[in-house]
Design an enzyme around this catalytic site. Sequence first.
Site, PDB file in Angstrom:
ATOM      1  N   CYS A 104       0.858  -1.200   0.000  1.00  0.00           N
ATOM      2  CA  CYS A 104       0.000   0.000   0.000  1.00  0.00           C
ATOM      3  C   CYS A 104       0.886   1.239   0.000  1.00  0.00           C
ATOM      4  CB  CYS A 104      -0.889  -0.028   1.239  1.00  0.00           C
ATOM      5  SG  CYS A 104      -1.951   1.427   1.383  1.00  0.00           S
ATOM      6  N   CYS A 175      -9.245  -5.335  -9.223  1.00  0.00           N
ATOM      7  CA  CYS A 175      -8.891  -4.291 -10.179  1.00  0.00           C
ATOM      8  C   CYS A 175      -8.378  -3.096  -9.373  1.00  0.00           C
ATOM      9  CB  CYS A 175     -10.146  -3.939 -10.980  1.00  0.00           C
ATOM     10  SG  CYS A 175      -9.852  -2.728 -12.256  1.00  0.00           S
TER      11      CYS A 175
END
Length: 188
Positions: A104, A175
């Site tokens: 992240c 996605c």
Amino acid sequence: MKRRHFLAALLATPWAAAIVPGIRAVQAAPAAASDTIAKMQARWRTLLAPGTVVPPAGEMLALSNAEWKKRLSPLAFNVMREEGTERAFTSELNNEKRAGVFVCVGCALPLFTSEMKYDSGTGWPSFFTTIPDAFQTKADNGLFYTRTEYHCARCGGHHGHVFNDGPPPTNQRWCNNGVALKFVPLKT
Ligand SMILES: [Zn+2]
């Protein structure tokens, strides 16, 4: 209301993919057995570059919007804190094929490994599974049909949407906005 239902039905047809990019992924990934997926999830640390700092399990990161603005690029802030979407085919991570781990960009939590990535043809980095406990999901009713969006389990940053048109055996297509990811190659 009728029009909304008609559009949803229209987009669910197989040929919609030919005219509406991004609706349905190109099934390009090699088929893998379920136990292979479990092993893939279990061995994610083996793809982590030596010295990579991983946040302790269960440690959350909560910052104010002003702090996130300092930490993230304007585009990453829009995607992660305002649930925006980057333009398709703009992330260089679309073509990233090296061994490594995607973390992240907001908090460094490991999210996916290179083994979980496939070419969906949609223009966004796509994965057929995730590192366990990396994300939390919620329903997103923002379009004319309900999608499942997912957020980083540590910082709550929005990453993308998960669809059920991915390759077997998971049939999942995570996605992801490339701008929300940082790739850490196993070898530089
Ligand atoms: Zn995060």
